[in-house]
Design an enzyme around this catalytic site. Structure first.
Site, PDB file in Angstrom:
ATOM      1  N   ASP A  31      22.233  79.609  20.133  1.00 31.48           N
ATOM      2  CA  ASP A  31      20.506  79.722  20.440  1.00 31.48           C
ATOM      3  C   ASP A  31      20.233  81.295  20.582  1.00 31.48           C
ATOM      4  O   ASP A  31      18.977  81.526  20.311  1.00 31.48           O
ATOM      5  CB  ASP A  31      19.975  79.146  21.802  1.00 31.48           C
ATOM      6  CG  ASP A  31      20.939  79.336  22.907  1.00 31.48           C
ATOM      7  OD1 ASP A  31      21.342  80.429  23.124  1.00 31.48           O
ATOM      8  OD2 ASP A  31      20.988  78.339  23.676  1.00 31.48           O
ATOM      9  N   HIS A  41      30.711  79.332  18.101  1.00 34.41           N
ATOM     10  CA  HIS A  41      30.283  78.322  17.255  1.00 34.41           C
ATOM     11  C   HIS A  41      29.139  78.549  16.349  1.00 34.41           C
ATOM     12  O   HIS A  41      28.373  77.874  15.719  1.00 34.41           O
ATOM     13  CB  HIS A  41      29.888  77.122  18.152  1.00 34.41           C
ATOM     14  CG  HIS A  41      31.160  76.562  18.943  1.00 34.41           C
ATOM     15  ND1 HIS A  41      30.911  75.567  20.203  1.00 34.41           N
ATOM     16  CD2 HIS A  41      32.346  76.458  18.604  1.00 34.41           C
ATOM     17  CE1 HIS A  41      31.951  75.282  20.271  1.00 34.41           C
ATOM     18  NE2 HIS A  41      32.865  75.818  19.423  1.00 34.41           N
ATOM     19  N   CYS A  68      22.138  82.083  -5.940  1.00 31.66           N
ATOM     20  CA  CYS A  68      22.642  81.205  -6.709  1.00 31.66           C
ATOM     21  C   CYS A  68      21.975  79.878  -6.624  1.00 31.66           C
ATOM     22  O   CYS A  68      22.392  78.867  -7.567  1.00 31.66           O
ATOM     23  CB  CYS A  68      24.334  80.808  -6.463  1.00 31.66           C
ATOM     24  SG  CYS A  68      24.503  79.838  -4.928  1.00 31.66           S
TER      25      CYS A  68
HETATM   26  C1  BJW Z   1      24.557  72.750  33.505  1.00 35.99           C
HETATM   27  C2  BJW Z   1      22.904  72.906  33.897  1.00 35.99           C
HETATM   28  C3  BJW Z   1      22.517  73.777  34.482  1.00 35.99           C
HETATM   29  C4  BJW Z   1      23.446  71.120  32.569  1.00 35.99           C
HETATM   30  N1  BJW Z   1      23.144  74.695  35.192  1.00 35.99           N
HETATM   31  N2  BJW Z   1      25.205  73.678  34.202  1.00 35.99           N
HETATM   32  C5  BJW Z   1      42.489  68.937  20.703  1.00 35.99           C
HETATM   33  C6  BJW Z   1      42.384  67.590  21.276  1.00 35.99           C
HETATM   34  C7  BJW Z   1      41.259  66.677  20.904  1.00 35.99           C
HETATM   35  C8  BJW Z   1      40.631  66.858  20.060  1.00 35.99           C
HETATM   36  C9  BJW Z   1      40.652  68.282  19.442  1.00 35.99           C
HETATM   37  C10 BJW Z   1      41.547  69.140  19.712  1.00 35.99           C
HETATM   38  N3  BJW Z   1      41.280  70.148  19.022  1.00 35.99           N
HETATM   39  C11 BJW Z   1      40.190  69.814  18.176  1.00 35.99           C
HETATM   40  C12 BJW Z   1      39.681  68.761  18.542  1.00 35.99           C
HETATM   41  C13 BJW Z   1      38.659  68.150  17.779  1.00 35.99           C
HETATM   42  C14 BJW Z   1      37.346  68.811  18.132  1.00 35.99           C
HETATM   43  C15 BJW Z   1      37.026  68.397  19.403  1.00 35.99           C
HETATM   44  O1  BJW Z   1      37.086  69.205  20.341  1.00 35.99           O
HETATM   45  N4  BJW Z   1      36.737  67.055  19.857  1.00 35.99           N
HETATM   46  C16 BJW Z   1      36.425  66.596  21.254  1.00 35.99           C
HETATM   47  C17 BJW Z   1      35.041  65.954  21.380  1.00 35.99           C
HETATM   48  C18 BJW Z   1      37.525  65.852  21.614  1.00 35.99           C
HETATM   49  N5  BJW Z   1      37.298  70.155  17.841  1.00 35.99           N
HETATM   50  C19 BJW Z   1      36.830  70.780  16.661  1.00 35.99           C
HETATM   51  O2  BJW Z   1      36.841  69.955  15.748  1.00 35.99           O
HETATM   52  C20 BJW Z   1      36.833  72.187  16.792  1.00 35.99           C
HETATM   53  N6  BJW Z   1      37.683  72.701  15.663  1.00 35.99           N
HETATM   54  C21 BJW Z   1      39.027  72.696  15.712  1.00 35.99           C
HETATM   55  O3  BJW Z   1      39.507  72.708  16.676  1.00 35.99           O
HETATM   56  O4  BJW Z   1      39.556  72.928  14.614  1.00 35.99           O
HETATM   57  C22 BJW Z   1      41.172  72.992  14.374  1.00 35.99           C
HETATM   58  C23 BJW Z   1      41.218  71.656  13.975  1.00 35.99           C
HETATM   59  C24 BJW Z   1      40.515  70.795  13.148  1.00 35.99           C
HETATM   60  C25 BJW Z   1      40.690  69.558  12.920  1.00 35.99           C
HETATM   61  C26 BJW Z   1      41.923  68.930  13.614  1.00 35.99           C
HETATM   62  C27 BJW Z   1      42.414  69.706  14.706  1.00 35.99           C
HETATM   63  C28 BJW Z   1      42.239  71.030  14.785  1.00 35.99           C
HETATM   64  C29 BJW Z   1      35.483  72.661  16.363  1.00 35.99           C
HETATM   65  C30 BJW Z   1      34.419  72.195  17.449  1.00 35.99           C
HETATM   66  C31 BJW Z   1      33.088  72.781  17.149  1.00 35.99           C
HETATM   67  C32 BJW Z   1      32.025  72.281  18.042  1.00 35.99           C
HETATM   68  N7  BJW Z   1      30.694  72.355  17.429  1.00 35.99           N
HETATM   69  C33 BJW Z   1      29.765  71.988  18.201  1.00 35.99           C
HETATM   70  C34 BJW Z   1      28.465  72.168  17.386  1.00 35.99           C
HETATM   71  C35 BJW Z   1      28.078  73.606  16.979  1.00 35.99           C
HETATM   72  C36 BJW Z   1      26.967  73.747  16.249  1.00 35.99           C
HETATM   73  C37 BJW Z   1      25.545  73.169  16.971  1.00 35.99           C
HETATM   74  O5  BJW Z   1      25.227  73.469  18.119  1.00 35.99           O
HETATM   75  O6  BJW Z   1      25.094  72.410  16.165  1.00 35.99           O
HETATM   76  O7  BJW Z   1      29.462  72.642  19.435  1.00 35.99           O
HETATM   77  S1  BJW Z   1      29.742  70.432  19.223  1.00 35.99           S
HETATM   78  C38 BJW Z   1      28.723  71.008  20.414  1.00 35.99           C
HETATM   79  O8  BJW Z   1      29.769  70.811  21.602  1.00 35.99           O
HETATM   80  C39 BJW Z   1      28.442  72.238  20.312  1.00 35.99           C
HETATM   81  C40 BJW Z   1      28.750  72.764  21.822  1.00 35.99           C
HETATM   82  O9  BJW Z   1      28.999  74.342  21.581  1.00 35.99           O
HETATM   83  C41 BJW Z   1      30.022  72.053  22.085  1.00 35.99           C
HETATM   84  C42 BJW Z   1      30.256  71.928  23.637  1.00 35.99           C
HETATM   85  O10 BJW Z   1      29.252  71.590  24.242  1.00 35.99           O
HETATM   86  P1  BJW Z   1      28.860  72.046  25.804  1.00 35.99           P
HETATM   87  O11 BJW Z   1      28.427  73.364  25.639  1.00 35.99           O
HETATM   88  O12 BJW Z   1      29.997  71.959  26.696  1.00 35.99           O
HETATM   89  O13 BJW Z   1      27.672  71.107  26.285  1.00 35.99           O
HETATM   90  P2  BJW Z   1      27.788  69.680  26.902  1.00 35.99           P
HETATM   91  O14 BJW Z   1      26.258  69.180  26.702  1.00 35.99           O
HETATM   92  O15 BJW Z   1      28.853  69.029  26.581  1.00 35.99           O
HETATM   93  O16 BJW Z   1      27.829  70.052  28.681  1.00 35.99           O
HETATM   94  C43 BJW Z   1      26.745  70.938  29.333  1.00 35.99           C
HETATM   95  C44 BJW Z   1      27.229  71.109  30.522  1.00 35.99           C
HETATM   96  O17 BJW Z   1      26.289  71.752  31.264  1.00 35.99           O
HETATM   97  C45 BJW Z   1      27.497  69.775  31.502  1.00 35.99           C
HETATM   98  O18 BJW Z   1      28.723  69.809  32.105  1.00 35.99           O
HETATM   99  C46 BJW Z   1      26.449  69.690  32.472  1.00 35.99           C
HETATM  100  O19 BJW Z   1      26.712  69.189  33.861  1.00 35.99           O
HETATM  101  C47 BJW Z   1      26.159  71.252  32.569  1.00 35.99           C
HETATM  102  N8  BJW Z   1      24.888  71.723  32.736  1.00 35.99           N
HETATM  103  N9  BJW Z   1      22.524  71.944  33.146  1.00 35.99           N
HETATM  104  C48 BJW Z   1      24.687  74.373  34.906  1.00 35.99           C
HETATM  105  N10 BJW Z   1      21.121  74.053  34.735  1.00 35.99           N
HETATM  106 ZN    ZN Z   2      24.484  81.048  -2.963  1.00 39.95          ZN
END
Ligand code: BJW
Ligand code: ZN
Length: 250
Positions: free
Chosen positions: A107, A122, A154
């Site tokens: 953001d 990300h 392009c």
């Molecule tokens: C507060 C609050 C307040 C609220 N104060 N706190 C190993 C094991 C299992 C799976 C995998 C693994 N390695 C890779 C994977 C697959 C996958 C993955 O992790 N899947 C899981 C779901 C299981 N990972 C990937 O694919 C990654 N790539 C990769 O590893 O490449 C190598 C590879 C490829 C293929 C196979 C194997 C390896 C890439 C991950 C990319 C994630 N992208 C996103 C979208 C980004 C673009 C966009 O925004 O549109 O990133 S998904 C989304 O989740 C976004 C976020 O950055 C990310 C994390 O979310 P976050 O920030 O934790 O948010 P929330 O909502 O989950 O949590 C909010 C928290 O705040 C909560 O705890 C609340 O309590 C708290 N809270 N208010 C304090 N006021």
């Molecule tokens: Zn282009």
């Protein structure tokens, strides 16, 4: 003093006395700015979950739908302003000899608050990357003139310059994140559920290499038992309590 107040006091001492700090933020830090988190109750859009939309397959199945989701999120983010949590981190950076802010957020609110040394692992929602020639352009138009937007060079369709599930975070960004963890004394992990890899493992790397790890979250996460301290509450309320304003440490 309540248990949480004691932990805040302890965390403040650790943070004030360390020279080098690495921070990892997630969607929770921007929640108080009005940006929906991913896995909270406000994380849904037209009944889709982020896991269904933030993938290359979803994009190539229906680029227009995925761009409509991003257009909706861009409109929420455009109105958002940094909250006291973002500002506290920017001020802390000015006080530390070495502080790196690793963010999963796309953001741009940390930059707006004044943080300088940021690794956006990300990507950034205000950048559009051409799916053919790879050209990256800043684009702040809300709503977009056309979905999907087209490349000026392009003519091919653009995609958000973000990292989707199944995609690899650029190696340089991961290397710099690991180096920041290696060099720090203390790691702060704020507002992330810790379920998405590889970001989720960064805190575990810090812990396994002997760093103090402090978590701030509204609620405990699956990783909480592994960390030294978990402070429960809103990051916008807790972070400003963790350092003494205007005091410069060497
Ligand atoms: C507060 C609050 C307040 C609220 N104060 N706190 C190993 C094991 C299992 C799976 C995998 C693994 N390695 C890779 C994977 C697959 C996958 C993955 O992790 N899947 C899981 C779901 C299981 N990972 C990937 O694919 C990654 N790539 C990769 O590893 O490449 C190598 C590879 C490829 C293929 C196979 C194997 C390896 C890439 C991950 C990319 C994630 N992208 C996103 C979208 C980004 C673009 C966009 O925004 O549109 O990133 S998904 C989304 O989740 C976004 C976020 O950055 C990310 C994390 O979310 P976050 O920030 O934790 O948010 P929330 O909502 O989950 O949590 C909010 C928290 O705040 C909560 O705890 C609340 O309590 C708290 N809270 N208010 C304090 N006021
Ligand atoms: Zn282009």
């Amino acid at each position: 003093m309540s248990e949480n107040e004691e932990k805040i006091f302890e965390a403040k001492e650790i943070i004030e006395s360390c020279a080098s700090l690495t921070v990892l933020t997630g969607a929770g830090i921007s929640a108080e700015s009005g940006v929906p988190t991913f896995r909270g109750k406000d994380g849904l859009w037209r009944n889709f979950r982020s896991e269904q939309l933030a993938t290359p397959d979803a994009f190539w199945d229906n680029p227009k739908l995925v761009w409509e989701w991003y257009d909706w999120r861009r409109s929420a983010i455009k109105e958002a302003r940094p909250n006291p949590g973002h500002f506290a981190l920017a001020e802390l950076e000015g006080q530390k000899r070495n502080m790196t802010l690793i963010t999963q957020n796309i953001d741009g609110l940390h930059q707006m608050a004044g943080s300088k040394k940021i690794l956006e692992i990300h990507g950034n929602i205000w950048q559009v990357r051409c799916t053919k020639c790879g050209d990256i352009k800043q684009n702040h138009r809300v709503p977009l003139e056309e979905t999907p937007p087209r490349c000026e060079l392009c003519g091919e369709i653009g995609r958000p310059n973000v990292v989707w599930f199944g995609e690899i975070i650029p190696m340089e960004v991961i290397d710099r994140s690991l180096k920041a963890i290696e060099e720090c004394d203390v790691m702060l992990i704020i507002g992330t559920s810790g379920v998405v890899e590889p970001a989720a493992s960064l805190g575990l790397v810090a812990k396994q290499t002997g760093k103090k790890v402090i978590e701030i979250n509204l609620e405990s996460t699956t990783n909480s038992p592994l960390f030294d301290l978990t402070l429960l509450g809103r990051s916008g309320e807790i972070l400003p309590l963790l350092y003494t304003s205007h005091k410069v440490y060497s």
